[in-house]
Design a protein around this motif. Structure first.
Motif, PDB file in Angstrom:
ATOM      1  N   ALA A  30      15.942 -18.386 -15.420  1.00  0.00           N
ATOM      2  CA  ALA A  30      15.782 -17.336 -14.416  1.00  0.00           C
ATOM      3  C   ALA A  30      16.645 -16.137 -14.793  1.00  0.00           C
ATOM      4  O   ALA A  30      17.826 -16.297 -15.115  1.00  0.00           O
ATOM      5  N   THR A  31      16.049 -14.967 -14.797  1.00  0.00           N
ATOM      6  CA  THR A  31      16.794 -13.732 -14.993  1.00  0.00           C
ATOM      7  C   THR A  31      17.119 -13.198 -13.606  1.00  0.00           C
ATOM      8  O   THR A  31      16.238 -13.123 -12.749  1.00  0.00           O
ATOM      9  N   LEU A  32      18.388 -12.866 -13.375  1.00  0.00           N
ATOM     10  CA  LEU A  32      18.832 -12.418 -12.060  1.00  0.00           C
ATOM     11  C   LEU A  32      19.157 -10.929 -12.067  1.00  0.00           C
ATOM     12  O   LEU A  32      19.761 -10.412 -13.015  1.00  0.00           O
ATOM     13  N   TYR A  33      18.752 -10.286 -10.983  1.00  0.00           N
ATOM     14  CA  TYR A  33      18.945  -8.846 -10.816  1.00  0.00           C
ATOM     15  C   TYR A  33      19.676  -8.603  -9.506  1.00  0.00           C
ATOM     16  O   TYR A  33      19.415  -9.283  -8.514  1.00  0.00           O
ATOM     17  N   LEU A  34      20.564  -7.627  -9.501  1.00  0.00           N
ATOM     18  CA  LEU A  34      21.219  -7.190  -8.269  1.00  0.00           C
ATOM     19  C   LEU A  34      20.764  -5.758  -8.033  1.00  0.00           C
ATOM     20  O   LEU A  34      21.054  -4.871  -8.846  1.00  0.00           O
ATOM     21  N   ASP A  35      20.010  -5.560  -6.966  1.00  0.00           N
ATOM     22  CA  ASP A  35      19.421  -4.258  -6.660  1.00  0.00           C
ATOM     23  C   ASP A  35      18.719  -3.660  -7.873  1.00  0.00           C
ATOM     24  O   ASP A  35      18.851  -2.481  -8.186  1.00  0.00           O
ATOM     25  N   GLY A  36      17.978  -4.511  -8.592  1.00  0.00           N
ATOM     26  CA  GLY A  36      17.176  -4.064  -9.715  1.00  0.00           C
ATOM     27  C   GLY A  36      17.882  -4.012 -11.063  1.00  0.00           C
ATOM     28  O   GLY A  36      17.250  -3.709 -12.067  1.00  0.00           O
ATOM     29  N   VAL A  37      19.173  -4.303 -11.099  1.00  0.00           N
ATOM     30  CA  VAL A  37      19.932  -4.257 -12.346  1.00  0.00           C
ATOM     31  C   VAL A  37      20.162  -5.682 -12.841  1.00  0.00           C
ATOM     32  O   VAL A  37      20.718  -6.511 -12.118  1.00  0.00           O
TER      33      VAL A  37
END
Length: 123
Positions: A30-37
């Motif tokens: 899983a690739t995780l993003y915080l507010d799209g980053v």
């Protein structure tokens, strides 16, 4: 490679004060993003935070090894991700601290990839 849904939920909960965590499944992880980053990869119950040359010394000091994988031909590849310190799995403040460092690396990486736009009018 597998995705630990419980771990992803913990990351979302712990980082809620910083923003919205989203996930994209990629090659069994899983690739995780915080507010799209992009800031992390989760694989086999572990978090690997995004790093770069600017943050490498901090990760090294914390003893966070680099993410590596072996290709079919036996070649070992190294990626700019670091194993999360063990306290992120049960301490929301630690998760926030290390995730913020990873988000900063993600932002720097994204800035390097943005195309330069010409100021000249189209022909």
């Amino acid at each position: 490679m597998s995705i630990d849904e419980g771990l992803i939920e913990w990351v979302k909960e712990a980082l809620e004060p910083l923003g919205t965590v989203t996930m994209r499944k990629m090659m069994g992880a899983a690739t995780l993003y915080l507010d799209g980053v992009i800031f992390a990869v989760s694989d086999d119950g572990e978090i690997w935070f995004k790093a770069d040359a600017e943050s490498a010394a901090i990760w090294d000091e914390a003893g966070c090894e680099r993410f590596t994988f072996t290709e079919k031909d036996g070649t070992v590849q190294v990626m700019n991700y670091r194993r999360a310190p063990s306290d992120v799995y049960d301490d929301a403040e630690a998760m926030q601290h290390w995730a913020q460092l990873a988000v900063e690396a993600g932002l720097r990486g994204a800035a390097k990839r943005r195309p330069i736009r010409s100021s000249a009018p189209p022909a």
